[in-house]
Structure formats: C-alpha cells, structure tokens
Design a protein around this motif. Structure first.
Motif, PDB file in Angstrom:
ATOM      1  N   UNK A  63       8.009  -3.094   2.356  1.00 53.09           N
ATOM      2  CA  UNK A  63       8.117  -2.744   0.940  1.00 53.09           C
ATOM      3  C   UNK A  63       7.120  -3.539   0.106  1.00 53.09           C
ATOM      4  N   UNK A  64       7.022  -4.845   0.394  1.00 56.54           N
ATOM      5  CA  UNK A  64       6.079  -5.698  -0.331  1.00 56.54           C
ATOM      6  C   UNK A  64       4.650  -5.233  -0.056  1.00 56.54           C
ATOM      7  N   UNK A  65       4.374  -4.936   1.189  1.00 58.65           N
ATOM      8  CA  UNK A  65       3.038  -4.492   1.589  1.00 58.65           C
ATOM      9  C   UNK A  65       2.703  -3.150   0.945  1.00 58.65           C
ATOM     10  N   UNK A  66       3.707  -2.284   0.870  1.00 61.81           N
ATOM     11  CA  UNK A  66       3.499  -0.966   0.271  1.00 61.81           C
ATOM     12  C   UNK A  66       3.122  -1.101  -1.207  1.00 61.81           C
ATOM     13  N   UNK A  67       3.829  -1.981  -1.920  1.00 62.54           N
ATOM     14  CA  UNK A  67       3.529  -2.199  -3.340  1.00 62.54           C
ATOM     15  C   UNK A  67       2.136  -2.804  -3.487  1.00 62.54           C
ATOM     16  N   UNK A  68       1.831  -3.785  -2.648  1.00 66.12           N
ATOM     17  CA  UNK A  68       0.510  -4.418  -2.691  1.00 66.12           C
ATOM     18  C   UNK A  68      -0.570  -3.377  -2.400  1.00 66.12           C
ATOM     19  N   UNK A  69      -0.332  -2.522  -1.418  1.00 62.97           N
ATOM     20  CA  UNK A  69      -1.302  -1.484  -1.091  1.00 62.97           C
ATOM     21  C   UNK A  69      -1.495  -0.506  -2.241  1.00 62.97           C
ATOM     22  N   UNK A  70      -0.404  -0.188  -2.941  1.00 63.10           N
ATOM     23  CA  UNK A  70      -0.528   0.690  -4.102  1.00 63.10           C
ATOM     24  C   UNK A  70      -1.411   0.049  -5.167  1.00 63.10           C
ATOM     25  N   UNK A  71      -1.181  -1.232  -5.427  1.00 68.38           N
ATOM     26  CA  UNK A  71      -1.985  -1.934  -6.426  1.00 68.38           C
ATOM     27  C   UNK A  71      -3.438  -1.995  -5.968  1.00 68.38           C
ATOM     28  N   UNK A  72      -3.651  -2.318  -4.677  1.00 66.33           N
ATOM     29  CA  UNK A  72      -5.019  -2.407  -4.165  1.00 66.33           C
ATOM     30  C   UNK A  72      -5.688  -1.044  -4.066  1.00 66.33           C
ATOM     31  N   UNK A  73      -4.909   0.041  -4.091  1.00 67.60           N
ATOM     32  CA  UNK A  73      -5.512   1.370  -4.035  1.00 67.60           C
ATOM     33  C   UNK A  73      -6.057   1.791  -5.399  1.00 67.60           C
ATOM     34  N   UNK A  95      -3.815   2.474 -18.543  1.00 71.14           N
ATOM     35  CA  UNK A  95      -4.168   3.500 -17.551  1.00 71.14           C
ATOM     36  C   UNK A  95      -3.795   3.044 -16.142  1.00 71.14           C
ATOM     37  N   UNK A  96      -3.985   1.763 -15.865  1.00 71.50           N
ATOM     38  CA  UNK A  96      -3.621   1.227 -14.557  1.00 71.50           C
ATOM     39  C   UNK A  96      -2.127   1.350 -14.308  1.00 71.50           C
ATOM     40  N   UNK A  97      -1.314   1.035 -15.328  1.00 76.17           N
ATOM     41  CA  UNK A  97       0.145   1.152 -15.192  1.00 76.17           C
ATOM     42  C   UNK A  97       0.543   2.609 -14.967  1.00 76.17           C
ATOM     43  N   UNK A  98      -0.092   3.534 -15.686  1.00 73.29           N
ATOM     44  CA  UNK A  98       0.216   4.952 -15.506  1.00 73.29           C
ATOM     45  C   UNK A  98      -0.127   5.419 -14.100  1.00 73.29           C
ATOM     46  N   UNK A 104       3.675   5.396  -7.375  1.00 69.29           N
ATOM     47  CA  UNK A 104       5.011   5.001  -6.939  1.00 69.29           C
ATOM     48  C   UNK A 104       5.923   6.218  -6.858  1.00 69.29           C
ATOM     49  N   UNK A 105       5.820   7.106  -7.846  1.00 71.19           N
ATOM     50  CA  UNK A 105       6.646   8.317  -7.838  1.00 71.19           C
ATOM     51  C   UNK A 105       6.268   9.242  -6.692  1.00 71.19           C
ATOM     52  N   UNK A 106       4.988   9.341  -6.403  1.00 72.64           N
ATOM     53  CA  UNK A 106       4.532  10.190  -5.291  1.00 72.64           C
ATOM     54  C   UNK A 106       5.085   9.687  -3.968  1.00 72.64           C
ATOM     55  N   UNK A 107       5.096   8.363  -3.813  1.00 68.65           N
ATOM     56  CA  UNK A 107       5.560   7.770  -2.556  1.00 68.65           C
ATOM     57  C   UNK A 107       7.007   7.356  -2.577  1.00 68.65           C
ATOM     58  N   UNK A 108       7.719   7.628  -3.682  1.00 71.48           N
ATOM     59  CA  UNK A 108       9.106   7.213  -3.862  1.00 71.48           C
ATOM     60  C   UNK A 108       9.296   5.733  -3.587  1.00 71.48           C
TER      61      UNK A 108
END
Length: 173
Positions: A108-118, A157-160, A166-170
C-alpha cells in the motif's frame, strides 16, 4: 570569538545533513547518489558561505542547492545510462515476501509512492515539498525559483491528478 568557515559548515552539516539526504533521495532514488548530491551541496555551501546574504534561511538556500544538484544529475548522460540498467536489473530480480501483513502494508505504501512518482516532475516536486517537507507555498516558490502562483497551480493540478489516479486504482491512503 568569531567562528571559522569550517565550524559553521560543520554545524550546518549536522543540522541539515539528514533532511538534505532525504530530499535528494526523493529525486535520485538511490541512497549513495543522494549522499553524493548532498556532499556536493556542502562543498558549494562552503565555497559560497561568505556570499550568503541571509535574504532567505540557510535551510532554504541548502534545499535550493540540493534540488539544483539533483536536477542537473537527472539530466546527465550518466544518470540515464545507470537508470536504464537498474530498471532492467529490478525487473529480473525476484520478489521474496516476509510476512503477509508486512507485504500488504509495504504494498500500500509502495503503491501510494508509485502514484506520486508517476506524476510529472513539476507536480511531484511541489507535492513532496508541501506535504512531506511541510514547506509553505512561499518557501516552495523560493526553493524552486518559481512564481508563487505557478507553485499554487502546480500543487492544485498535482493533487487533482493524484486524486484521479487514486480513484482509478481504488487506492485509499
């Protein structure tokens, strides 16, 4: 008695070294390289401490130097070559989980980090400085040498984009 440049630098290194390494790691994603970036920052600090005018805080100045060091490194031919090699090695290596609970938490932590890094660099940078380093918008504008309104726009824009990802990946976090 007046302190020497060496004493001032030593104090600055003790006070800010750890957080600068974490900042550099955010950009370069390699601990040893992050340490190298910070070492270069401190060399520049030592060379230019006499010219520092205290228009901003030492911390802001050091962050700006570190960010610029990292950006220069990421543009370099050496980085691009090493980065491709490391990506290839990471794909080839196998995953060995520890406990199931730790794996889920790490995932979960990695997923969030990956989202931010994406996110594109310009959004990732302001999100990291604002949320993870607790800099004000004005400080971020100083650090990144951007207009305050540009920082506000990029943060929004980054937050959006992050929310949409996050919504796409639930992802909930």
């Amino acid at each position: 008695m007046e302190r020497t440049k060496e004493e001032i630098l030593e104090e600055i290194m003790k006070e800010h070294g750890g957080e600068l390494v974490r900042l550099a790691f955010h950009y370069v994603k390699d601990n040893e390289t992050a340490k190298d970036m910070v070492q270069s920052t401190f060399i520049k600090c030592y060379e230019n401490i006499d010219d520092f005018r205290f228009d901003s805080s030492i911390k802001t100045w050091l962050y700006r130097i570190t960010i610029n060091q990292c950006k220069d490194y990421l543009k370099s031919w050496y980085y691009r070559k090493v980065h491709v090699k490391n990506l290839f090695e990471n794909v080839v290596t196998s995953f060995s989980p520890s406990t199931e609970e730790q794996v889920v938490k790490d995932s979960e932590h990695e997923e969030m980090k990956n989202l931010i890094f994406s996110l594109p660099q310009k959004y990732r940078e302001v999100i990291f400085l604002f949320y993870y380093k607790s800099f004000s918008l004005e400080e971020i504008a100083q650090l990144t040498e951007l207009n305050l309104n540009t920082v506000k726009t990029r943060l929004s824009r980054g937050k959006k984009r992050l929310k949409s990802l996050m919504e796409e990946g639930n992802v909930h976090g």
